[in-house]
Design a protein around this motif. Structure first.
Motif, PDB file in Angstrom:
ATOM      1  N   TYR B  36       0.845  -1.175   0.000  1.00  0.00           N
ATOM      2  CA  TYR B  36       0.000   0.000   0.000  1.00  0.00           C
ATOM      3  C   TYR B  36       0.891   1.240   0.000  1.00  0.00           C
ATOM      4  CZ  TYR B  36      -4.355  -2.462   0.915  1.00  0.00           C
ATOM      5  OH  TYR B  36      -5.479  -3.259   0.795  1.00  0.00           O
ATOM      6  N   GLN B  38       0.899   5.501   0.811  1.00  0.00           N
ATOM      7  CA  GLN B  38       0.205   6.611   1.478  1.00  0.00           C
ATOM      8  C   GLN B  38       0.909   7.900   1.099  1.00  0.00           C
ATOM      9  OE1 GLN B  38       0.487   6.718   5.792  1.00  0.00           O
ATOM     10  NE2 GLN B  38      -1.558   7.597   5.961  1.00  0.00           N
ATOM     11  N   GLY B  41      -0.795  13.309   3.624  1.00  0.00           N
ATOM     12  CA  GLY B  41      -2.125  13.804   3.944  1.00  0.00           C
ATOM     13  C   GLY B  41      -3.267  12.956   3.434  1.00  0.00           C
ATOM     14  N   GLU B  42      -2.968  11.799   2.871  1.00  0.00           N
ATOM     15  CA  GLU B  42      -4.015  10.955   2.309  1.00  0.00           C
ATOM     16  C   GLU B  42      -4.070   9.601   2.997  1.00  0.00           C
ATOM     17  OE1 GLU B  42      -3.375  12.801  -2.193  1.00  0.00           O
ATOM     18  OE2 GLU B  42      -3.850  10.684  -1.923  1.00  0.00           O
ATOM     19  N   GLY B  43      -5.090   8.827   2.653  1.00  0.00           N
ATOM     20  CA  GLY B  43      -5.220   7.490   3.193  1.00  0.00           C
ATOM     21  C   GLY B  43      -4.407   6.497   2.390  1.00  0.00           C
ATOM     22  N   LEU B  44      -4.660   5.237   2.655  1.00  0.00           N
ATOM     23  CA  LEU B  44      -3.920   4.181   1.975  1.00  0.00           C
ATOM     24  C   LEU B  44      -4.514   3.861   0.623  1.00  0.00           C
ATOM     25  CD1 LEU B  44      -3.386   1.573   4.797  1.00  0.00           C
ATOM     26  CD2 LEU B  44      -1.801   3.303   3.987  1.00  0.00           C
ATOM     27  N   PHE B  89       3.751   0.751   2.618  1.00  0.00           N
ATOM     28  CA  PHE B  89       3.477  -0.263   3.634  1.00  0.00           C
ATOM     29  C   PHE B  89       3.344  -1.634   2.987  1.00  0.00           C
ATOM     30  CE2 PHE B  89       2.663   2.260   7.384  1.00  0.00           C
ATOM     31  CZ  PHE B  89       2.257   3.486   6.885  1.00  0.00           C
ATOM     32  N   GLN B  99      -8.241  -9.464   9.250  1.00  0.00           N
ATOM     33  CA  GLN B  99      -7.548  -8.189   9.298  1.00  0.00           C
ATOM     34  C   GLN B  99      -6.252  -8.249   8.523  1.00  0.00           C
ATOM     35  OE1 GLN B  99      -6.486  -8.613  13.727  1.00  0.00           O
ATOM     36  NE2 GLN B  99      -4.694  -7.650  12.813  1.00  0.00           N
ATOM     37  N   PHE B 100      -5.699  -7.074   8.298  1.00  0.00           N
ATOM     38  CA  PHE B 100      -4.388  -6.941   7.720  1.00  0.00           C
ATOM     39  C   PHE B 100      -3.346  -6.808   8.819  1.00  0.00           C
ATOM     40  CE2 PHE B 100      -4.516  -6.135   3.148  1.00  0.00           C
ATOM     41  CZ  PHE B 100      -5.866  -6.104   2.926  1.00  0.00           C
ATOM     42  N   PHE B 102       0.291  -5.019   9.080  1.00  0.00           N
ATOM     43  CA  PHE B 102       1.104  -4.064   8.339  1.00  0.00           C
ATOM     44  C   PHE B 102       2.531  -4.028   8.842  1.00  0.00           C
ATOM     45  CE2 PHE B 102      -1.827  -1.765   5.633  1.00  0.00           C
ATOM     46  CZ  PHE B 102      -3.048  -2.042   6.190  1.00  0.00           C
ATOM     47  N   GLY B 103       3.428  -3.749   7.945  1.00  0.00           N
ATOM     48  CA  GLY B 103       4.776  -3.383   8.351  1.00  0.00           C
ATOM     49  C   GLY B 103       4.773  -1.963   8.880  1.00  0.00           C
ATOM     50  N   THR B 104       5.905  -1.517   9.321  1.00  0.00           N
ATOM     51  CA  THR B 104       5.996  -0.199   9.949  1.00  0.00           C
ATOM     52  C   THR B 104       6.008   0.948   8.949  1.00  0.00           C
ATOM     53  OG1 THR B 104       8.373  -0.483  10.032  1.00  0.00           O
ATOM     54  CG2 THR B 104       7.149  -0.996  12.035  1.00  0.00           C
ATOM     55  N   GLY B 105       6.088   0.615   7.674  1.00  0.00           N
ATOM     56  CA  GLY B 105       6.099   1.661   6.665  1.00  0.00           C
ATOM     57  C   GLY B 105       7.508   2.154   6.370  1.00  0.00           C
TER      58      GLY B 105
END
Lengths: 114, 112
Positions: B36, B38, B41-44, B89, B99-100, B102-105
């Protein structure tokens, strides 16, 4: 494609007040919705999972009385942050699935508590 | 349990450089893997995905191959652009409806 609308995108509130965030699936029925919280420079952490018509399942460490989740219909889930405090300031994101076509994320809500 | 380990950032690259962001996973079942993105200022937004071993997901010049033998799903792009600056991510999901994780990004900044 599947669209999830999250509102508001940004909100500033005073400490002690409550804030409601809406998550709507616009073109599909979301049997399950997820609420995530993202701290600055960290990953998304799952807060709770909600299925339509039933109580949300909260992850360990998430205060259910503080973060009220209502999944009243197949297209709407709400997260209410009650008696908000500055430490609740964060980025909240919802995600929805109909269990067939994968997940769609909302655009997120930036909450700032002053 | 299920988890994702992602290369820490931030990563800063010059325009047209080659990008690799490492991602490895641990899963009890047979996960689907995702990247994913990001933007500020936006979502995934879903960038790409792979649902079984040896699948290659690709989109907008980005690629990632599901490697079961190394439990990896590294993201690559041959020539990055300034517009690719974002947080990426890696994520997994074991079953549809679950659920997902996620990694830390990884924050990527591309400079002209």
């Amino acid at each position: 494609g599947a669209v999830v609308s999250q509102h508001p995108s940004r909100v500033i509130c005073k400490s002690g007040t409550s804030v409601k965030i809406e998550c709507r699936s616009l073109d599909f029925q979301a049997t399950t919705m997820f609420w995530y919280r993202q701290f600055p420079k960290q990953s998304l952490m799952l807060m709770a999972t909600s299925n339509e018509g039933s109580k949300a399942t909260y992850e360990q460490g998430v205060e259910k009385d503080k973060f009220l989740i209502n999944h009243a219909s197949l297209t709407l889930s709400t997260l209410t942050v009650t008696s908000a405090h500055p430490e609740d300031s964060s980025f909240y994101i919802c995600s929805a699935t109909d269990n067939h076509y994968g997940y769609t994320f909302g655009s997120g809500t930036r909450l700032t508590v002053v | 349990g299920d988890s994702v380990t992602q290369m820490e950032g931030p990563v800063t690259l010059s325009e047209e450089a080659f990008l690799t962001i490492n991602c490895t996973y641990t899963a009890t079942g047979y996960p689907s893997l995702f990247w994913y993105v990001q933007y500020p200022g936006e979502g995934l937004q879903l960038l790409l995905k792979a649902t079984k071993a040896d699948d290659k997901g690709s989109n907008k010049g980005f690629e990632a191959t599901y490697r079961k033998e190394t439990t990896s799903f590294h993201l690559e792009k041959g020539s990055v652009q300034v517009s690719d600056s974002a947080v990426y991510f890696c994520a997994l999901s074991v079953n549809t409806g679950n659920q997902f994780y996620f990694g830390t990004g990884t924050s990527l900044t591309v400079i002209p």
